[in-house]
Design an enzyme around this catalytic site. Structure first.
Site, PDB file in Angstrom:
ATOM      1  N   GLU A   1       0.854  -1.193   0.000  1.00 49.11           N
ATOM      2  CA  GLU A   1       0.000   0.000   0.000  1.00 49.11           C
ATOM      3  C   GLU A   1       0.883   1.234   0.000  1.00 49.11           C
ATOM      4  O   GLU A   1       1.855   1.314   0.754  1.00 49.11           O
ATOM      5  CB  GLU A   1      -0.889   0.073   1.251  1.00 49.11           C
TER       6      GLU A   1
ATOM      7  N   GLU B   1     -13.713   5.559  -0.332  1.00 47.49           N
ATOM      8  CA  GLU B   1     -14.598   4.637   0.391  1.00 47.49           C
ATOM      9  C   GLU B   1     -15.302   5.391   1.523  1.00 47.49           C
ATOM     10  O   GLU B   1     -14.688   5.741   2.523  1.00 47.49           O
ATOM     11  CB  GLU B   1     -13.795   3.453   0.926  1.00 47.49           C
TER      12      GLU B   1
ATOM     13  N   LYS C   1     -15.317   4.295   5.527  1.00 46.96           N
ATOM     14  CA  LYS C   1     -14.109   4.083   6.312  1.00 46.96           C
ATOM     15  C   LYS C   1     -14.111   5.039   7.505  1.00 46.96           C
ATOM     16  O   LYS C   1     -14.405   6.234   7.362  1.00 46.96           O
ATOM     17  CB  LYS C   1     -12.851   4.306   5.465  1.00 46.96           C
TER      18      LYS C   1
ATOM     19  N   GLU D   1      -9.044   9.420   5.282  1.00 45.89           N
ATOM     20  CA  GLU D   1      -9.258   7.984   5.126  1.00 45.89           C
ATOM     21  C   GLU D   1     -10.304   7.661   4.053  1.00 45.89           C
ATOM     22  O   GLU D   1     -10.284   6.589   3.463  1.00 45.89           O
ATOM     23  CB  GLU D   1      -9.685   7.356   6.450  1.00 45.89           C
TER      24      GLU D   1
END
Length: 423
Positions: A277, A331, A334, A340
């Site tokens: 990541e 997203e 999250k 985030e």
């Protein structure tokens, strides 16, 4: 007989051509992307392969082994890393048969249509804040061993590798300069056998590395250009090794290489460090400086170009950089700070979150042995970008050797047959 011999020879050449090394991958396809689904508004799995292909990315990592996702990537030529959830580790570490059952249910049925390249056993297990008694940590390597054995029993260990991922907090503080980096002492009992596993199976040691975090934590000491991987950023010299670093990601990777060497010595030389990541948020809270579309676009564009050079870090120049961008989509579910929910290359509606300064070819040769007329499950036609370049060649050395040994035995037998017929 002469005609038969010529026919056999022509067929022999065709077979050899089929075994040839695939064409090199394009720059974008040499990068992977993390396909997280902690959201209720992103496109369904069957729409995702075409979105991935639209930016030329040839590899994805998912955080489970969802059958809908695996079916969606069938016949697309896009490689997939699946993840065994953390909760499965304790029981699977204790029961090899459970690992075999899991592999038979979650890996074997999808091959070869879906190009599953690896199983990621958990995510950041050694940094799990809830693992206060190290139960998960103790289960990590035994689970990896059992998954690997299950794959081997099904003759899949030469195709599907076993690995896991770690955050940089496995390193003791401070981890600068890179040459001084070591693992946290309390984690060494778990990391040493893990290094041995990677060395034996030739699987990569994955890290989640985010230069953005270092920049946000101390922007007065970490230059934005250095964190953003900008070409021409001011370099920093490691006083311990004398190596010069022109970007923070290289320094973070080399810190892990140094820690592996300190932990395991000679066997560590066989272990590659890859990035599972890395990314940069395009939005954040007021205190999350640098979280902008411009910086996110520059970081990920620079990352793709850096990977495309096929070069390594200052410490390991002969080992090409490998990395997965986090993440494919923003997203919305999250938890945590605003950043985030804003790491995606794409918004929830499938449109780009920001500009990527990369060139994506309109048409590319498909992977070796795959037709370009293979369709995705949404009815569109995908031309896999870059092909099976061996970029994520997860297969263990043993698997690769046996793979080529089988091919060479076949070719030798074929050649002998041709000689017999010609006589």
């Amino acid at each position: 007989m002469a005609l038969a011999a010529r026919s056999l020879f022509a067929l022999f050449l065709a077979v050899v051509a089929g075994f040839a090394v695939p064409a090199a991958a394009t720059s974008a396809s040499m990068v992977g992307v993390n396909y997280g689904r902690v959201a209720d508004n992103i496109p369904p799995p069957e729409k995702v392969p075409s979105i991935v292909a639209s930016i030329g990315v040839g590899r994805v990592r998912i955080y489970d082994a969802d059958p809908h996702v695996l079916h969606a990537f069938a016949n697309t030529g896009i490689e997939v890393i699946v993840t065994l959830p953390d909760r499965c580790l304790p029981s699977m570490a204790a029961d090899p048969n459970e690992a075999l059952v899991w592999v038979r249910a979650n890996i074997q049925p999808y091959l070869p249509a879906t190009k599953i390249a690896a199983v990621m056993v958990g995510n950041e297990i050694l940094n799990n804040a809830n693992d206060t008694d190290y139960a998960l940590a103790r289960s990590l390597v035994p689970t990896m061993e059992n998954i690997h054995s299950a794959l081997a029993s099904l003759s899949l260990d030469g195709t599907v590798a076993v690995t896991t991922s770690h955050s940089l907090s496995v390193l003791a503080v401070p981890s600068y300069p890179p040459s001084a980096a070591v693992f946290r002492s309390e984690l060494l009992p778990f990391i040493r056998p893990l290094i041995d596993f990677h060395a034996r199976t030739d699987s990569p040691f994955f890290i989640n590395a985010y230069p953005y975090f270092a920049y946000v934590k101390d922007s007065s000491q970490v230059a934005l250009e250095y964190a953003r991987l900008d070409p021409g950023a001011p370099s920093i010299t490691d006083p311990g090794s004398g190596l010069c670093y022109t970007n923070l990601l290289h320094a973070q990777i080399d810190a892990v290489y140094h820690a592996i060497a300190a932990a395991r010595g000679e066997s560590a030389k066989r272990v590659m460090v890859w990035v599972s990541e890395t990314g940069w948020p395009s939005a954040g809270d007021p205190n999350e400086i640098g979280a902008t579309p411009e910086n996110a676009g520059k970081y990920n564009s620079n990352l793709i170009r850096l990977v495309a050079t096929n070069k390594g870090t200052p410490l390991m120049p002969g080992t090409p950089l490998r990395a997965y961008i986090f993440a494919l989509f923003n997203e919305n579910q999250k938890p945590g700070p605003t950043s985030e929910r804003n790491y995606g290359l794409f918004k929830a509606d499938g449109t780009p979150a920001y500009h990527l300064d990369i060139a994506v070819p309109l048409q590319n040769d498909p992977p070796s042995g795959e037709g370009s007329d293979e369709g995705s499950n949404d009815g569109s036609t995908l031309v896999p970008v870059g092909g099976s370049s061996g970029y994520f060649g997860f297969s263990s050395a043993t698997g690769l050797r046996s793979h080529w040994q089988r091919k060479m035995k076949f070719l030798l037998a074929f050649a002998v047959l041709a000689v017999v017929v010609s006589n």
